[in-house]
Design an enzyme around this catalytic site. Structure first.
Site, PDB file in Angstrom:
ATOM      1  N   ARG A 239      65.003  16.892  84.738  1.00  0.00           N
ATOM      2  CA  ARG A 239      65.679  18.015  85.423  1.00  0.00           C
ATOM      3  C   ARG A 239      66.399  18.954  84.453  1.00  0.00           C
ATOM      4  NH1 ARG A 239      67.272  13.790  89.140  1.00  0.00           N
ATOM      5  NH2 ARG A 239      65.704  13.680  90.773  1.00  0.00           N
TER       6      ARG A 239
ATOM      7  N   LYS B 283      62.342  33.338  80.361  1.00  0.00           N
ATOM      8  CA  LYS B 283      61.194  33.180  81.264  1.00  0.00           C
ATOM      9  C   LYS B 283      60.282  32.121  80.664  1.00  0.00           C
ATOM     10  CE  LYS B 283      60.624  37.546  83.697  1.00  0.00           C
ATOM     11  NZ  LYS B 283      59.774  38.746  83.846  1.00  0.00           N
TER      12      LYS B 283
ATOM     13  N   GLU C  68      54.206  45.184  72.223  1.00  0.00           N
ATOM     14  CA  GLU C  68      55.458  44.889  72.930  1.00  0.00           C
ATOM     15  C   GLU C  68      56.643  45.607  72.278  1.00  0.00           C
ATOM     16  OE1 GLU C  68      55.592  43.311  75.819  1.00  0.00           O
ATOM     17  OE2 GLU C  68      54.112  41.689  75.884  1.00  0.00           O
TER      18      GLU C  68
ATOM     19  N   LYS D   1      66.073  44.184  74.872  1.00  0.00           N
ATOM     20  CA  LYS D   1      65.761  43.102  75.819  1.00  0.00           C
ATOM     21  C   LYS D   1      67.039  42.370  76.234  1.00  0.00           C
ATOM     22  CE  LYS D   1      62.887  39.560  77.414  1.00  0.00           C
ATOM     23  NZ  LYS D   1      61.623  38.855  77.429  1.00  0.00           N
TER      24      LYS D   1
ATOM     25  N   GLU E  37      65.537  38.899  87.300  1.00  0.00           N
ATOM     26  CA  GLU E  37      64.633  39.964  87.731  1.00  0.00           C
ATOM     27  C   GLU E  37      64.760  40.289  89.213  1.00  0.00           C
ATOM     28  OE1 GLU E  37      60.828  40.058  85.638  1.00  0.00           O
ATOM     29  OE2 GLU E  37      59.936  40.902  87.438  1.00  0.00           O
TER      30      GLU E  37
ATOM     31  N   ARG F 223      65.152  44.155  85.437  1.00  0.00           N
ATOM     32  CA  ARG F 223      64.347  43.436  84.440  1.00  0.00           C
ATOM     33  C   ARG F 223      62.852  43.702  84.590  1.00  0.00           C
ATOM     34  NH1 ARG F 223      64.992  37.272  82.067  1.00  0.00           N
ATOM     35  NH2 ARG F 223      63.089  37.347  80.819  1.00  0.00           N
TER      36      ARG F 223
ATOM     37  N   ASN G  16      58.133  44.658  82.387  1.00  0.00           N
ATOM     38  CA  ASN G  16      56.724  44.374  82.703  1.00  0.00           C
ATOM     39  C   ASN G  16      55.867  45.632  82.649  1.00  0.00           C
ATOM     40  OD1 ASN G  16      56.885  41.595  83.127  1.00  0.00           O
ATOM     41  ND2 ASN G  16      57.843  41.954  85.115  1.00  0.00           N
TER      42      ASN G  16
ATOM     43  N   HIS H 287      52.107  45.512  82.362  1.00  0.00           N
ATOM     44  CA  HIS H 287      51.685  44.138  82.629  1.00  0.00           C
ATOM     45  C   HIS H 287      50.837  44.001  83.893  1.00  0.00           C
ATOM     46  CE1 HIS H 287      54.495  43.341  79.446  1.00  0.00           C
ATOM     47  NE2 HIS H 287      54.358  42.038  79.531  1.00  0.00           N
TER      48      HIS H 287
ATOM     49  N   HIS I 295      47.746  42.093  83.012  1.00  0.00           N
ATOM     50  CA  HIS I 295      47.445  40.742  83.512  1.00  0.00           C
ATOM     51  C   HIS I 295      46.079  40.713  84.185  1.00  0.00           C
ATOM     52  CE1 HIS I 295      51.891  39.169  83.639  1.00  0.00           C
ATOM     53  NE2 HIS I 295      51.393  39.244  82.419  1.00  0.00           N
TER      54      HIS I 295
ATOM     55  N   HIS J 180      47.212  38.817  74.814  1.00  0.00           N
ATOM     56  CA  HIS J 180      48.185  39.315  75.791  1.00  0.00           C
ATOM     57  C   HIS J 180      48.703  40.706  75.394  1.00  0.00           C
ATOM     58  CE1 HIS J 180      51.401  39.302  78.718  1.00  0.00           C
ATOM     59  NE2 HIS J 180      52.266  39.546  77.758  1.00  0.00           N
TER      60      HIS J 180
HETATM   61  P1  NAD Z   1      50.193  32.890  70.991  1.00  0.00           P
HETATM   62  O1  NAD Z   1      51.330  32.051  71.262  1.00  0.00           O
HETATM   63  O2  NAD Z   1      48.865  32.470  71.519  1.00  0.00           O
HETATM   64  O3  NAD Z   1      50.072  33.081  69.415  1.00  0.00           O
HETATM   65  C1  NAD Z   1      49.044  33.876  68.912  1.00  0.00           C
HETATM   66  C2  NAD Z   1      48.197  33.137  67.848  1.00  0.00           C
HETATM   67  O4  NAD Z   1      48.877  33.162  66.615  1.00  0.00           O
HETATM   68  C3  NAD Z   1      47.938  31.683  68.167  1.00  0.00           C
HETATM   69  O5  NAD Z   1      46.640  31.343  67.725  1.00  0.00           O
HETATM   70  C4  NAD Z   1      48.977  30.973  67.317  1.00  0.00           C
HETATM   71  O6  NAD Z   1      48.625  29.648  67.006  1.00  0.00           O
HETATM   72  C5  NAD Z   1      49.008  31.841  66.096  1.00  0.00           C
HETATM   73  N1  NAD Z   1      50.251  31.845  65.345  1.00  0.00           N
HETATM   74  C6  NAD Z   1      51.504  31.852  65.833  1.00  0.00           C
HETATM   75  N2  NAD Z   1      52.374  32.018  64.840  1.00  0.00           N
HETATM   76  C7  NAD Z   1      51.674  32.092  63.707  1.00  0.00           C
HETATM   77  C8  NAD Z   1      52.026  32.278  62.341  1.00  0.00           C
HETATM   78  N3  NAD Z   1      53.273  32.498  61.972  1.00  0.00           N
HETATM   79  N4  NAD Z   1      51.039  32.266  61.420  1.00  0.00           N
HETATM   80  C9  NAD Z   1      49.738  32.111  61.820  1.00  0.00           C
HETATM   81  N5  NAD Z   1      49.336  31.969  63.077  1.00  0.00           N
HETATM   82  C10 NAD Z   1      50.311  31.971  64.017  1.00  0.00           C
HETATM   83  O7  NAD Z   1      50.404  34.388  71.520  1.00  0.00           O
HETATM   84  P2  NAD Z   1      51.677  35.352  71.560  1.00  0.00           P
HETATM   85  O8  NAD Z   1      51.113  36.701  71.471  1.00  0.00           O
HETATM   86  O9  NAD Z   1      52.732  34.927  70.629  1.00  0.00           O
HETATM   87  O10 NAD Z   1      52.260  35.104  73.022  1.00  0.00           O
HETATM   88  C11 NAD Z   1      51.526  35.439  74.165  1.00  0.00           C
HETATM   89  C12 NAD Z   1      52.059  34.612  75.310  1.00  0.00           C
HETATM   90  O11 NAD Z   1      53.427  34.940  75.529  1.00  0.00           O
HETATM   91  C13 NAD Z   1      51.354  34.862  76.617  1.00  0.00           C
HETATM   92  O12 NAD Z   1      51.058  33.642  77.224  1.00  0.00           O
HETATM   93  C14 NAD Z   1      52.368  35.640  77.443  1.00  0.00           C
HETATM   94  O13 NAD Z   1      52.223  35.425  78.810  1.00  0.00           O
HETATM   95  C15 NAD Z   1      53.650  35.115  76.916  1.00  0.00           C
HETATM   96  N6  NAD Z   1      54.783  36.025  77.081  1.00  0.00           N
HETATM   97  C16 NAD Z   1      55.918  35.546  77.640  1.00  0.00           C
HETATM   98  C17 NAD Z   1      57.019  36.349  77.771  1.00  0.00           C
HETATM   99  C18 NAD Z   1      58.303  35.785  78.309  1.00  0.00           C
HETATM  100  O14 NAD Z   1      59.230  36.561  78.576  1.00  0.00           O
HETATM  101  N7  NAD Z   1      58.421  34.491  78.447  1.00  0.00           N
HETATM  102  C19 NAD Z   1      56.972  37.684  77.335  1.00  0.00           C
HETATM  103  C20 NAD Z   1      55.794  38.152  76.759  1.00  0.00           C
HETATM  104  C21 NAD Z   1      54.701  37.311  76.640  1.00  0.00           C
HETATM  105  N1  GLY Z   2      58.569  39.904  79.217  1.00  0.00           N
HETATM  106  C1  GLY Z   2      59.187  40.343  80.414  1.00  0.00           C
HETATM  107  C2  GLY Z   2      60.493  39.708  80.683  1.00  0.00           C
HETATM  108  O1  GLY Z   2      60.979  38.914  79.927  1.00  0.00           O
HETATM  109  O2  GLY Z   2      61.082  39.970  81.697  1.00  0.00           O
END
Ligand code: NAD
Ligand code: GLY
Length: 376
Positions: free
Chosen positions: A135, A157, A199, A241, A251, A255, A259, A262, A266, A279
């Protein structure tokens, strides 16, 4: 929006900087700088516990897990490392369960701290695991992609994907600390770096036109990963942010502007199958579509749409949507989290530097898809 702190044009690395997300008893620092991973000062005063689990993936762990393990071992008796399979297509229940398997097999108690070492995929999954294991256990974000440093690691998030929709299963759960070590970006592949820039660029049209102009002036230096420019880009993105999240953590309104791009993005990700477009690539193209919608709604002019599209192209991002077909785009956007009673909502720019969430006539949305995407 908070005023911009000293914008940078120099090419020397800036000293470490700490921002704070102010959320009462869920407040936490965001540390930004070069070489933070190995610096004992980074981890001083962090959450204490006898056990820690570093959650990473098979790509990132070989680069950085041993260094993080060494750095935090002063604060924990035992540090375990778990390397998940890499990729958006693994952001699933099955992979999440590997985290719970590891925590239970290692008899981790409810004080165990999870460290998310990786990009947004690792961060979102580790955060969701932290929200639900026993939890709720504390967690720390150690983002290693540009996208994760400027967006996903901040704000709490957490989620996994469902085959019918992206990030559909998750929780709001804040980390205790975010550590953005800019040096980790040196190993990031170029395509991933560009995806992160999408982003960064996002914050301009929705919140800060001065920042947009700064990015335009410095895009070549950013693409060359100039340390001082990167430090400013990450810091300003996190400031914006943090301001938004502080005013609307869960949100209920504001907030949602984060998006921007997005809803269309998406649909691109889910329509092609997760992992085909990154992404950030999908969000960048989605921003062009959201701006075209804003123009058709009479909110911005064509010159502004072109301005942002050119910047995205300079960051080597795709700006033409894949040919999924208009009907398929509409179907995919129905499952967007902003949709209410079957009505799709879009983040549109109501004037440069400001955004709102609203519905749009379906015929106008169809025109956007037909104008901005390849023929089906
Ligand atoms: P990711 O986590 O898939 O990383 C991208 C690639 O880079 C992967 O292959 C990873 O292994 C590699 N990598 C990471 N760091 C590295 C480094 N320093 N050196 C070499 N390789 C490295 O993708 P991302 O673009 O970081 O994140 C996308 C994800 O984030 C999506 O799932 C999206 O939905 C999510 N997201 C969440 C929020 C939130 O607010 N929580 C906001 C935006 C995106
Ligand atoms: N990436 C959108 C949010 O954090 O709200």
């Amino acid at each position: 929006m908070p005023a911009e702190t000293n914008a940078t044009t120099a090419t020397t690395a800036s000293p470490a900087h700490t921002l704070r997300i102010e959320l009462g008893d869920r407040s936490y620092p965001i540390r930004i700088g070069s070489g933070l991973l190995d610096d004992p000062a980074t981890w001083a005063g962090g959450p204490a516990a006898s056990q820690a689990l570093i959650i990473s993936n098979t790509t990132v762990a070989p680069f950085y897990a041993a260094r993080l393990e060494r750095a935090i071992s002063a604060h924990h008796e035992t540090v375990h490392v778990l390397a998940l399979p890499d990729g958006e297509e693994h952001k699933t229940w099955q992979t999440l369960n590997l985290i719970f398997d590891a925590l239970l097999q290692k008899a981790c108690d409810r004080k165990t701290i999870l460290y998310a070492l990786g990009g947004g995929v690792v961060g979102d999954m580790a955060g969701f695991a932290a929200a639900s294991y026993m939890r709720g256990v504390p967690f720390v974000q150690v983002p290693t992609t540009l996208l994760a440093q400027v967006d996903s690691s901040v704000g709490g998030k957490t989620a996994i994907n469902h085959p019918l929709g992206k990030n559909m299963i998750g929780a709001f759960y804040q980390p205790r600390l975010v550590v953005c070590d800019l040096e980790t970006l040196s190993t990031l592949p170029a395509r991933e770096f560009s995806a992160g820039l999408a982003e960064v660029i996002k914050y301009g049209p929705i919140a800060d036109m001065e920042f947009l102009a700064w990015i335009e002036s410095n895009i070549e230096g950013l693409m060359a990963r100039d340390p001082a420019l990167l430090a400013h880009a990450v810091r300003r993105s996190c400031e914006i942010k943090a301001w938004v999240v502080t005013h609307d953590e869960r949100e209920s309104g504001l907030r949602a502007i984060l998006n921007f791009g997005h809803t269309f993005g998406h649909a691109i990700e889910a329509g092609l199958g997760y992992g085909q477009w990154l992404h950030g690539e999908a969000v960048g193209c989605g921003m062009v579509m959201a701006l075209d919608l804003s123009r058709r709604l009479g909110l911005v002019d064509e010159a502004f749409v072109r301005r942002v599209r050119v910047l995205l192209e300079r960051a080597r991002l795709p700006v033409v949507g894949p040919p999924l077909g208009t009907g398929r785009y509409l179907e995919l956007m129905q499952v967007d989290k902003k949709a209410e009673a079957g009505r799709i909502k879009f983040v549109v720019v109501n004037k440069p530097g400001s955004a709102v969430v609203r519905t749009a006539p379906e015929a106008t949305v169809c025109e956007v898809i037909e104008h901005c995407c390849g023929a089906a």
